[in-house]
Design a protein around this motif. Structure first.
Motif, PDB file in Angstrom:
ATOM      1  N   SER A 184       0.593  -1.494   0.307  1.00  0.00           N
ATOM      2  CA  SER A 184       0.042  -0.049  -0.073  1.00  0.00           C
ATOM      3  C   SER A 184       0.671   1.101   0.194  1.00  0.00           C
ATOM      4  O   SER A 184       1.597   1.176   0.598  1.00  0.00           O
ATOM      5  CB  SER A 184      -1.020   0.014   1.191  1.00  0.00           C
ATOM      6  OG  SER A 184      -0.984   0.968   1.523  1.00  0.00           O
ATOM      7  N   PRO A 185       0.279   2.856  -0.349  1.00  0.00           N
ATOM      8  CA  PRO A 185       1.252   3.774  -0.345  1.00  0.00           C
ATOM      9  C   PRO A 185       0.994   3.829   0.904  1.00  0.00           C
ATOM     10  O   PRO A 185      -0.134   4.013   1.375  1.00  0.00           O
ATOM     11  CB  PRO A 185       0.976   4.096  -1.697  1.00  0.00           C
ATOM     12  CG  PRO A 185      -1.050   3.725  -1.487  1.00  0.00           C
ATOM     13  CD  PRO A 185      -0.397   2.794  -1.882  1.00  0.00           C
ATOM     14  N   THR A 186       1.768   4.898   1.690  1.00  0.00           N
ATOM     15  CA  THR A 186       1.675   5.623   3.054  1.00  0.00           C
ATOM     16  C   THR A 186       0.506   6.722   2.896  1.00  0.00           C
ATOM     17  O   THR A 186       1.046   7.691   1.472  1.00  0.00           O
ATOM     18  CB  THR A 186       3.154   6.450   3.076  1.00  0.00           C
ATOM     19  OG1 THR A 186       4.387   4.820   3.454  1.00  0.00           O
ATOM     20  CG2 THR A 186       2.999   6.904   4.838  1.00  0.00           C
ATOM     21  N   ARG A 187      -0.275   6.508   3.496  1.00  0.00           N
ATOM     22  CA  ARG A 187      -1.081   7.733   4.008  1.00  0.00           C
ATOM     23  C   ARG A 187      -0.715   8.595   5.272  1.00  0.00           C
ATOM     24  O   ARG A 187      -1.020   7.623   6.346  1.00  0.00           O
ATOM     25  CB  ARG A 187      -2.984   7.484   3.668  1.00  0.00           C
ATOM     26  CG  ARG A 187      -2.985   6.584   2.605  1.00  0.00           C
ATOM     27  CD  ARG A 187      -2.472   7.878   1.473  1.00  0.00           C
ATOM     28  NE  ARG A 187      -3.919   7.627  -0.365  1.00  0.00           N
ATOM     29  CZ  ARG A 187      -2.160   7.312  -0.922  1.00  0.00           C
ATOM     30  NH1 ARG A 187      -0.932   7.718  -0.934  1.00  0.00           N
ATOM     31  NH2 ARG A 187      -3.174   7.539  -2.214  1.00  0.00           N
ATOM     32  N   PHE A 188       0.122   9.417   5.473  1.00  0.00           N
ATOM     33  CA  PHE A 188       0.621   9.773   7.075  1.00  0.00           C
ATOM     34  C   PHE A 188       0.896   8.817   7.664  1.00  0.00           C
ATOM     35  O   PHE A 188       0.645   8.618   9.055  1.00  0.00           O
ATOM     36  CB  PHE A 188      -0.668  11.080   7.883  1.00  0.00           C
ATOM     37  CG  PHE A 188      -1.965  11.746   6.955  1.00  0.00           C
ATOM     38  CD1 PHE A 188      -1.253  12.840   6.937  1.00  0.00           C
ATOM     39  CD2 PHE A 188      -2.720  11.313   6.212  1.00  0.00           C
ATOM     40  CE1 PHE A 188      -1.196  13.674   5.908  1.00  0.00           C
ATOM     41  CE2 PHE A 188      -3.358  12.367   5.561  1.00  0.00           C
ATOM     42  CZ  PHE A 188      -2.540  13.274   5.006  1.00  0.00           C
ATOM     43  N   GLY A 189       1.579   7.870   7.743  1.00  0.00           N
ATOM     44  CA  GLY A 189       1.968   6.646   7.985  1.00  0.00           C
ATOM     45  C   GLY A 189       1.872   5.991   8.560  1.00  0.00           C
ATOM     46  O   GLY A 189       2.067   5.392   9.368  1.00  0.00           O
ATOM     47  N   ASN A 190       1.189   5.541   7.942  1.00  0.00           N
ATOM     48  CA  ASN A 190       0.037   4.216   7.793  1.00  0.00           C
ATOM     49  C   ASN A 190      -0.746   3.359   6.343  1.00  0.00           C
ATOM     50  O   ASN A 190      -0.926   4.579   5.055  1.00  0.00           O
ATOM     51  CB  ASN A 190      -1.679   5.078   7.959  1.00  0.00           C
ATOM     52  CG  ASN A 190      -1.952   3.524   9.564  1.00  0.00           C
ATOM     53  OD1 ASN A 190      -1.549   2.707   9.037  1.00  0.00           O
ATOM     54  ND2 ASN A 190      -2.914   4.560  10.452  1.00  0.00           N
ATOM     55  N   MET A 191      -0.708   2.847   6.400  1.00  0.00           N
ATOM     56  CA  MET A 191      -1.757   2.313   5.091  1.00  0.00           C
ATOM     57  C   MET A 191      -2.835   3.456   4.020  1.00  0.00           C
ATOM     58  O   MET A 191      -3.997   3.346   4.704  1.00  0.00           O
ATOM     59  CB  MET A 191      -2.052   0.623   4.959  1.00  0.00           C
ATOM     60  CG  MET A 191      -3.119   0.191   5.616  1.00  0.00           C
ATOM     61  SD  MET A 191      -4.157  -1.377   6.156  1.00  0.00           S
ATOM     62  CE  MET A 191      -2.722  -2.145   7.351  1.00  0.00           C
TER      63      MET A 191
ATOM     64  N   MET B  84      -6.587  -0.560   1.292  1.00  0.00           N
ATOM     65  CA  MET B  84      -6.411  -1.793   1.759  1.00  0.00           C
ATOM     66  C   MET B  84      -6.633  -1.762   3.500  1.00  0.00           C
ATOM     67  O   MET B  84      -7.179  -3.324   3.594  1.00  0.00           O
ATOM     68  CB  MET B  84      -5.072  -1.340   2.203  1.00  0.00           C
ATOM     69  CG  MET B  84      -4.578  -3.087   2.322  1.00  0.00           C
ATOM     70  SD  MET B  84      -4.053  -4.354   0.993  1.00  0.00           S
ATOM     71  CE  MET B  84      -3.761  -3.852  -0.668  1.00  0.00           C
ATOM     72  N   LYS B  85      -7.008  -1.183   4.521  1.00  0.00           N
ATOM     73  CA  LYS B  85      -7.985  -1.011   5.562  1.00  0.00           C
ATOM     74  C   LYS B  85      -8.832  -2.071   5.343  1.00  0.00           C
ATOM     75  O   LYS B  85      -9.369  -2.582   6.182  1.00  0.00           O
ATOM     76  CB  LYS B  85      -7.441   0.056   5.892  1.00  0.00           C
ATOM     77  CG  LYS B  85      -7.822   0.405   7.829  1.00  0.00           C
ATOM     78  CD  LYS B  85      -6.890  -0.499   8.820  1.00  0.00           C
ATOM     79  CE  LYS B  85      -7.354  -0.156  10.395  1.00  0.00           C
ATOM     80  NZ  LYS B  85      -8.865  -1.268  10.610  1.00  0.00           N
TER      81      LYS B  85
ATOM     82  N   LEU C  87       4.683   0.157   6.594  1.00  0.00           N
ATOM     83  CA  LEU C  87       4.535  -1.439   6.602  1.00  0.00           C
ATOM     84  C   LEU C  87       4.332  -1.734   8.223  1.00  0.00           C
ATOM     85  O   LEU C  87       4.073  -2.953   8.385  1.00  0.00           O
ATOM     86  CB  LEU C  87       6.385  -1.684   6.687  1.00  0.00           C
ATOM     87  CG  LEU C  87       6.679  -0.763   5.125  1.00  0.00           C
ATOM     88  CD1 LEU C  87       8.595  -0.713   4.868  1.00  0.00           C
ATOM     89  CD2 LEU C  87       6.660  -1.954   3.935  1.00  0.00           C
ATOM     90  N   LEU C  88       4.957  -1.613   9.062  1.00  0.00           N
ATOM     91  CA  LEU C  88       4.644  -1.603  10.248  1.00  0.00           C
ATOM     92  C   LEU C  88       2.808  -2.257  11.246  1.00  0.00           C
ATOM     93  O   LEU C  88       2.589  -2.943  11.375  1.00  0.00           O
ATOM     94  CB  LEU C  88       5.881  -0.453  11.638  1.00  0.00           C
ATOM     95  CG  LEU C  88       6.743  -1.787  11.729  1.00  0.00           C
ATOM     96  CD1 LEU C  88       7.211   0.080  12.393  1.00  0.00           C
ATOM     97  CD2 LEU C  88       7.480  -2.591  12.324  1.00  0.00           C
ATOM     98  N   SER C  89       2.204  -1.056  10.339  1.00  0.00           N
ATOM     99  CA  SER C  89       1.240  -0.621  10.192  1.00  0.00           C
ATOM    100  C   SER C  89       0.228  -2.091   9.690  1.00  0.00           C
ATOM    101  O   SER C  89      -0.849  -2.566   9.936  1.00  0.00           O
ATOM    102  CB  SER C  89       0.111   0.752  10.361  1.00  0.00           C
ATOM    103  OG  SER C  89       0.172   1.096   8.290  1.00  0.00           O
ATOM    104  N   MET C  90       0.401  -2.124   8.136  1.00  0.00           N
ATOM    105  CA  MET C  90       0.343  -3.651   7.404  1.00  0.00           C
ATOM    106  C   MET C  90       0.669  -4.917   8.314  1.00  0.00           C
ATOM    107  O   MET C  90       0.173  -5.436   7.532  1.00  0.00           O
ATOM    108  CB  MET C  90       1.208  -3.299   6.505  1.00  0.00           C
ATOM    109  CG  MET C  90       0.761  -2.117   5.303  1.00  0.00           C
ATOM    110  SD  MET C  90       1.725  -1.597   4.416  1.00  0.00           S
ATOM    111  CE  MET C  90       1.309  -3.358   2.959  1.00  0.00           C
ATOM    112  N   MET C  91       2.029  -4.748   8.859  1.00  0.00           N
ATOM    113  CA  MET C  91       2.012  -5.634   9.866  1.00  0.00           C
ATOM    114  C   MET C  91       1.012  -6.520  10.748  1.00  0.00           C
ATOM    115  O   MET C  91       0.934  -7.194  11.491  1.00  0.00           O
ATOM    116  CB  MET C  91       3.849  -6.020  10.290  1.00  0.00           C
ATOM    117  CG  MET C  91       4.629  -5.938   9.310  1.00  0.00           C
ATOM    118  SD  MET C  91       5.985  -5.922  10.364  1.00  0.00           S
ATOM    119  CE  MET C  91       7.334  -5.647   8.934  1.00  0.00           C
ATOM    120  N   THR C  92       0.110  -5.577  11.566  1.00  0.00           N
ATOM    121  CA  THR C  92      -0.660  -6.086  12.375  1.00  0.00           C
ATOM    122  C   THR C  92      -1.839  -6.098  12.375  1.00  0.00           C
ATOM    123  O   THR C  92      -1.693  -7.988  13.078  1.00  0.00           O
ATOM    124  CB  THR C  92      -0.943  -4.761  13.535  1.00  0.00           C
ATOM    125  OG1 THR C  92       0.624  -3.411  13.794  1.00  0.00           O
ATOM    126  CG2 THR C  92      -1.383  -4.365  14.784  1.00  0.00           C
TER     127      THR C  92
END
Length: 198
Positions: A78-85, A89-90, A127-132
């Protein structure tokens, strides 16, 4: 034995994340016994009545929950949106509670990738937010080890958390050689892990 399907699931608005997905898919396809399956997710509309066409105008087809359930491994981008996915995608991941209840993804390998407009645009936090959610599903996260020389040499994208790309403010910067190498290596590593776990 048929090839193990490795799902490369991404959302891309300007094409940068899609470019990473293609290189990850090439890395997957370089491993005998594995086959990359490129899929995307539809945009989220602010209009409640809006619906997306069942087939996108271009790029990969939309992913189904069955494809996610039946994959042997997952590369999520996913592209980044304010440091998040990004919200699309969410939104897709929020609809996977049935797979969580059945434990369908437990023990499957997964990796993540992203693109940002700037060098410090939140690649690692995205990347970390997508791992959760993947960890909640019981998936096994595969990063990129520093044995990949490009990880220490890159001056653009690329992190141990996953492949990444610095696309520029207009989204038109092509993937650097190192970014391509790291995406390919990540796909190859994911496929090799899927084979070991199969």
């Amino acid at each position: 034995m048929s090839a193990l399907p490795i799902l490369v699931l991404y959302y891309s608005q300007q094409g940068s994340t899609r470019q990473l997905a293609v290189h990850i898919a090439r890395g997957i396809d370089s491993v005998a016994g594995c086959e990359a399956v490129l899929r995307t997710v539809p945009k989220v509309s602010t209009v409640c009545e809006a619906t997306a066409d069942s087939i996108p105008a271009d790029g990969a087809p939309y992913a189904t929950l069955a494809e996610l359930q039946n994959c042997a491994g997952l590369a999520l981008g996913s592209p980044t949106r304010f440091g998040n996915m990004a919200a699309p995608m969410k939104y897709f991941l929020d609809g996977t509670s049935g797979l969580w209840l059945s434990g369908s993804l437990i023990g499957k390998p997964a990796c993540v990738f992203t693109s940002t407009s700037s060098q410090h645009g939140g690649q690692e936090s995205t990347l970390l937010s997508m791992m959760t959610p993947l960890l909640h599903h019981g998936m096994l996260i595969c990063g990129i080890p520093f044995s990949e020389a490009a990880l220490s040499q890159t001056h653009s994208g690329g992190t141990p958390y996953g492949a990444s790309h610095v696309a520029g403010h207009d989204g038109q910067v092509a993937l650097s050689e190192h970014e391509q190498q790291l995406a390919w290596a990540q796909g190859k590593r994911l496929a090799e892990m899927a084979l070991k776990l199969a």
